[in-house]
Design an enzyme around this catalytic site. Sequence first.
Site, PDB file in Angstrom:
ATOM      1  N   LYS A  97     -78.531  72.011 -85.535  1.00 22.94           N
ATOM      2  CA  LYS A  97     -79.551  71.204 -84.842  1.00 22.94           C
ATOM      3  C   LYS A  97     -80.042  70.109 -85.804  1.00 22.94           C
ATOM      4  O   LYS A  97     -79.317  69.161 -86.065  1.00 22.94           O
ATOM      5  CB  LYS A  97     -80.664  72.105 -84.319  1.00 22.94           C
TER       6      LYS A  97
ATOM      7  N   SER B  34     -87.443  77.721 -77.366  1.00 25.27           N
ATOM      8  CA  SER B  34     -86.563  76.577 -77.168  1.00 25.27           C
ATOM      9  C   SER B  34     -86.667  75.934 -75.804  1.00 25.27           C
ATOM     10  O   SER B  34     -86.356  74.751 -75.653  1.00 25.27           O
ATOM     11  CB  SER B  34     -85.107  76.996 -77.422  1.00 25.27           C
TER      12      SER B  34
ATOM     13  N   HIS C 144     -85.302  75.803 -84.031  1.00 26.45           N
ATOM     14  CA  HIS C 144     -85.852  74.570 -83.482  1.00 26.45           C
ATOM     15  C   HIS C 144     -87.034  74.055 -84.301  1.00 26.45           C
ATOM     16  O   HIS C 144     -87.930  73.405 -83.756  1.00 26.45           O
ATOM     17  CB  HIS C 144     -86.268  74.768 -82.028  1.00 26.45           C
TER      18      HIS C 144
END
Length: 400
Positions: A244, A185, A213
């Site tokens: 996210k 990340s 991610h």
Amino acid sequence: MHEPFRSHLRRTLDGIRADGFYKTERIIGSPQSPAIRLADGKEVLNFCANNYLGLADDPRLIAAAKTGLDAYGFGMASVRFICGTQSVHKDLEAALARFLGTDDSILYSSCFDANGGLFETLLGEEDAVISDELNHASIVDGIRLCKAKRYRYRNNDMTDLKAKLDEAAAAGARFKLIATDGVFSMDGIVANLSAICDLAERYGALVMVDDSHAVGFVGAEGRGTPDQCGVPGRIDIITGTLGKALGGASGGYTAARKEIVELLRQRSRPYLFSNTLAPAIAAASLEVLKLLASPEGEALRQRVRENGEHFRRAMGSLGFQLVQGEHPIIPVMLGDAALATRMADALLAEGVYVIGFSYPVVPKGKARIRTQMSAAHTPEQIDHAVAAFAKVGKTLGVIS
């Protein structure tokens, strides 16, 4: 609080400030979006959110969440095995498993909890866990909770991973589990999952990937790094977040082999002792998964790739030091923590919202501004950000 402890806390905080590591929180007075309004009314461009597909303020997700509120209420007020499971939770778990190509999945209040409740449940003191040195803090903390022998290998270094597997085998480990982020990340580097899976099969090890991610915008239909790296079906455990690319709210999951998920439901402490995911988030997340499989989903994935390429080209031509790659996480490397903070503050004055990252989020001496592209950014917004970086970078001597 007695005075000696209060004085200790103050000295610690003063030291954090003096070292340039003190973190402040800016207050946003609008929904998450590429263009946001701060609490003081200032409009700025946001280049540091995990809003990869730009869905955090999507009207369809908001409508789905409202429908979920009407149908299922505000919250469950309980943990899953007592009276905290609704049909919308089971529907989402089934949909996530289908999307990720696993037998089953289990929901958590966050991916931090998913990782925190994983290793202790599956591994005992006879076992070994081999973890990448740059894994997310939630993996690190989850591993600390288990009694398995711990090994750490250098970031994405397959030679070192093999050496650690040899050590674990020589020590007589009953079961071995390799743990890695799918995308690291702080750097946007993709794990070498193909080589990891080859080593895992050679040594009889399990593979766990935190794909927070990546899921939603990496790989075919956004199925994540296992798909991008050509290893679908070879990963035993995938953890991830709904906070996210998948709408940006909250919630996490573990998708895995049937028996793994079944045991997690029986013994994973964050699952057993925390309230379940709010039904409105589960309802909206189901809507996101439908969108990912549509032509619009592919268009969003293409746009975030193009935006990342646009920003990388422009920043590279100015002379900024970037972590190379293709991911929409694009760190601008600065080294000095105080410089990263000054640069972020100066960029905010230019209408660009970014944050300086320093220890303990990243190693000492590797401070940076981590920029993140969104499919919702326009080319004009990216050009504005690049111009601001150029102006501030020259003023602070980062570039000439």
